[in-house]
Design a protein around this motif. Structure first.
Motif, mmCIF file in Angstrom:
data_model
loop_
_atom_site.group_PDB
_atom_site.id
_atom_site.type_symbol
_atom_site.label_atom_id
_atom_site.label_comp_id
_atom_site.label_asym_id
_atom_site.label_seq_id
_atom_site.Cartn_x
_atom_site.Cartn_y
_atom_site.Cartn_z
ATOM 1 N N ASP A 312 0.810 -1.214 0.000
ATOM 2 C CA ASP A 312 0.000 0.000 0.000
ATOM 3 C C ASP A 312 0.844 1.265 0.000
ATOM 4 O O ASP A 312 0.522 2.242 -0.682
ATOM 5 C CB ASP A 312 -0.937 0.002 1.220
ATOM 6 N N ASP A 313 1.944 1.262 0.775
ATOM 7 C CA ASP A 313 2.772 2.466 0.827
ATOM 8 C C ASP A 313 3.485 2.708 -0.498
ATOM 9 O O ASP A 313 3.760 3.857 -0.867
ATOM 10 C CB ASP A 313 3.762 2.413 1.987
ATOM 11 N N ALA A 314 3.761 1.644 -1.233
ATOM 12 C CA ALA A 314 4.382 1.797 -2.546
ATOM 13 C C ALA A 314 3.394 2.393 -3.537
ATOM 14 O O ALA A 314 3.751 3.279 -4.337
ATOM 15 C CB ALA A 314 4.880 0.445 -3.054
ATOM 16 N N GLU A 315 2.153 1.920 -3.502
ATOM 17 C CA GLU A 315 1.146 2.493 -4.394
ATOM 18 C C GLU A 315 0.939 3.978 -4.084
ATOM 19 O O GLU A 315 0.821 4.800 -5.000
ATOM 20 C CB GLU A 315 -0.181 1.752 -4.265
ATOM 21 N N GLN A 316 0.926 4.312 -2.798
ATOM 22 C CA GLN A 316 0.743 5.717 -2.436
ATOM 23 C C GLN A 316 1.907 6.565 -2.947
ATOM 24 O O GLN A 316 1.714 7.698 -3.398
ATOM 25 C CB GLN A 316 0.618 5.857 -0.918
ATOM 26 N N ALA A 317 3.118 6.024 -2.891
ATOM 27 C CA ALA A 317 4.286 6.759 -3.391
ATOM 28 C C ALA A 317 4.178 6.995 -4.894
ATOM 29 O O ALA A 317 4.534 8.074 -5.391
ATOM 30 C CB ALA A 317 5.561 5.987 -3.066
ATOM 31 N N LEU A 318 3.681 6.004 -5.632
ATOM 32 C CA LEU A 318 3.490 6.185 -7.060
ATOM 33 C C LEU A 318 2.462 7.274 -7.332
ATOM 34 O O LEU A 318 2.621 8.108 -8.232
ATOM 35 C CB LEU A 318 3.071 4.867 -7.720
ATOM 36 N N ARG A 319 1.403 7.279 -6.539
ATOM 37 C CA ARG A 319 0.355 8.293 -6.724
ATOM 38 C C ARG A 319 0.847 9.686 -6.312
ATOM 39 O O ARG A 319 0.462 10.694 -6.912
ATOM 40 C CB ARG A 319 -0.891 7.907 -5.942
ATOM 41 N N ASN A 320 1.724 9.745 -5.321
ATOM 42 C CA ASN A 320 2.281 11.041 -4.928
ATOM 43 C C ASN A 320 3.098 11.650 -6.069
ATOM 44 O O ASN A 320 3.082 12.861 -6.292
ATOM 45 C CB ASN A 320 3.161 10.888 -3.690
ATOM 46 N N GLY A 321 3.814 10.785 -6.787
ATOM 47 C CA GLY A 321 4.565 11.271 -7.940
ATOM 48 C C GLY A 321 3.654 11.778 -9.036
ATOM 49 O O GLY A 321 3.930 12.798 -9.679
ATOM 50 N N LEU A 322 2.557 11.057 -9.264
ATOM 51 C CA LEU A 322 1.568 11.518 -10.241
ATOM 52 C C LEU A 322 0.982 12.862 -9.818
ATOM 53 O O LEU A 322 0.802 13.766 -10.651
ATOM 54 C CB LEU A 322 0.447 10.491 -10.386
ATOM 55 N N LYS A 323 0.705 13.008 -8.537
ATOM 56 C CA LYS A 323 0.124 14.257 -8.035
ATOM 57 C C LYS A 323 1.042 15.437 -8.303
ATOM 58 O O LYS A 323 0.586 16.546 -8.629
ATOM 59 C CB LYS A 323 -0.155 14.132 -6.543
ATOM 60 N N LEU A 324 2.346 15.196 -8.205
ATOM 61 C CA LEU A 324 3.318 16.260 -8.426
ATOM 62 C C LEU A 324 3.508 16.573 -9.897
ATOM 63 O O LEU A 324 3.545 17.747 -10.297
ATOM 64 C CB LEU A 324 4.663 15.850 -7.814
ATOM 65 N N LEU A 325 3.605 15.534 -10.724
ATOM 66 C CA LEU A 325 3.987 15.728 -12.123
ATOM 67 C C LEU A 325 2.816 15.636 -13.105
ATOM 68 O O LEU A 325 2.774 16.384 -14.078
ATOM 69 C CB LEU A 325 5.070 14.718 -12.505
ATOM 70 N N PHE A 326 1.905 14.698 -12.877
ATOM 71 C CA PHE A 326 0.767 14.533 -13.774
ATOM 72 C C PHE A 326 -0.511 14.396 -12.949
ATOM 73 O O PHE A 326 -1.103 13.313 -12.869
ATOM 74 C CB PHE A 326 0.958 13.306 -14.670
#
Length: 430
Positions: A312-326
């Motif tokens: 779950d924490d890995a998925e959240q990290a991927l989504r955090n990157g999307l939030k910043l860039l896309f």
């Protein structure tokens, strides 16, 4: 242990059909070795290997001059022999703090090799990545236009085809699943391999190109650690993909988060984290391991190749990157997710050497998440080591060595939280 040089008539058994095993097999054949067989659970492209997927980053941008030069040499192959699989998109190498050491040293190395890069800040990053969040102002780094990405699956298929056309044999399925080494002389001399069916195959030389699965066969506890790195795939519409068609590869070294342009045809946006990863606990392993010993490694079972799980924490990290860039895709459901298995060493160097404790055993592993880009030239370097003709700097970097401290530092290119061990509940989902 003294290594006796193999003859061209030697029977060579290569375990592992990834980028290490295939490139070495082809290079050895080109040097006159004609009795080579590759063993793997699958025919290449191996579905759960680290060297196959829809995309892999191709760059000469390294803080280490040795890999920078090797990367630039490989670029020639990506623009010739493997040009059908290479997409020149450019690379944005950035961080959320000024003066990131890896960025500064990488830029210095590529410029010393005669390449021109462009310094970028948050405003320029936003210009190159349409749709990026308005608040991205702290990113700083550079843009290298010669970089890009490769269709990893297609390139491996091409490489495997070249091996097959050269007469190199392949054994897959249960007969190709190697479970242990055959040794004699008090376990010091390797003379073959055992497979899942219980069969024994004998050879003059055994080469382990088994990546994250190597701990199942030899003790790697002080040499490398196998870690799972999260990868996610998003399905875009044709219209969405078109808006990102000219976006370069973006890597944020502060978090390890990186992304590729949408894949032509399928319109898949791939994102991942080049971080410290996740460990498992499996055992026993290794020719000398005790029953209580556990190691970090992916599953050996063939039916687990398509497992789609990340913590779950890995998925959240991927989504955090999307939030910043896309940010327009931050809540998009993932088409699929997976853990890509690295074989990390203390400094990010490969392990390409004759094993010091076993006669006739050679290792080509320790890819540390960055070996694939060298595909066009990797085999020549591996074959040099096999024939004990490698340069002094290669021998020092890739020679077998053990670390008395936990393997965690890497080469300075990682970002994100410290490595952790998956819980029993998480590991059960793999």
């Amino acid at each position: 242990m003294t290594t006796i040089s193999p003859s061209k008539n030697s029977t060579i058994l290569i375990v592992g059909a990834g980028v290490f095993g295939l490139t070495l097999a082809l290079s050895l054949h080109q040097r006159g070795y004609h009795n080579i067989t590759i063993f793997d659970r699958y025919l290449p492209p191996v579905p759960d290997g680290s060297s196959v997927d829809i995309s892999r980053v191709i760059r000469p941008d390294y803080a280490d001059p040795f890999y920078a030069r090797m990367g630039l040499e490989a670029m020639k192959g990506w623009n010739s022999t493997y040009k059908s699989y290479f997409h020149r998109s450019g690379l944005l190498c950035v961080a959320q703090t000024k003066g990131h050491p890896y960025i500064l040293e990488s830029r210095q190395n590529v410029e010393k090799m005669g390449l021109m890069v462009t310094e970028v800040d948050g405003r320029e990053v936003r210009r190159k990545c349409q749709g990026m969040a308005e608040g991205v102002t702290g990113l700083e780094g550079y843009f290298n236009e010669i970089c890009g990405w490769a269709d990893a699956r297609g390139a491996i298929e091409c490489l495997a085809r070249r091996c097959s056309e050269s007469g190199i044999g392949f054994v897959s399925g249960a007969r190709g699943t190697v479970t242990s080494l055959i040794t004699v002389e008090n376990g010091r001399k390797v003379v073959g391999v055992r497979t899942r069916l219980g069969g024994e195959v004998f050879g003059d030389r055994v080469i382990l190109a088994t990546g994250a699965w190597t701990p199942f066969l030899v003790d790697m506890s002080q040499t490398s650690v196998s870690t799972g790195q999260p990868v996610g795939f998003l399905q875009l519409t044709e219209e969405e993909a078109e808006t990102l068609r000219d976006v370069p590869i973006v890597i944020d070294l502060s978090t390890g988060w990186f992304s590729f342009p949408p894949t032509p045809g399928s319109n898949i946006l791939k994102i991942a984290r080049h971080g410290y990863g996740y460990e498992t606990r499996r055992g026993p392993s290794g020719a000398k391991a005790k029953a209580a010993v556990t190691v970090s490694a992916p599953a050996l079972d063939a039916n687990n190749a398509s497992t789609s799980f990340i913590p779950d924490d890995a998925e959240q990290a991927l989504r955090n990157g999307l939030k910043l860039l896309f940010p327009q895709f931050q809540d998009r459901k993932f088409l699929r997710m997976r853990l890509c298995w690295y074989t990390d060493t203390a400094n990010g160097d490969f392990v390409v050497d004759h094993h010091p404790e076993y006669e006739n055993l050679f290792l080509a592993c320790g890819g540390s998440g960055h070996a694939f880009k060298f595909l066009p030239v990797l085999g020549q370097y591996l074959a040099d080591a096999f024939e004990e003709q490698a340069s002094e700097i290669q021998r020092k970097k890739w020679g077998w060595r053990q670390s008395s401290t936990p393997i965690s530092k890497g080469d300075g290119s990682r970002g994100g939280p410290a490595r952790r061990v998956l819980s029993k509940e998480e590991q059960a989902k793999l």
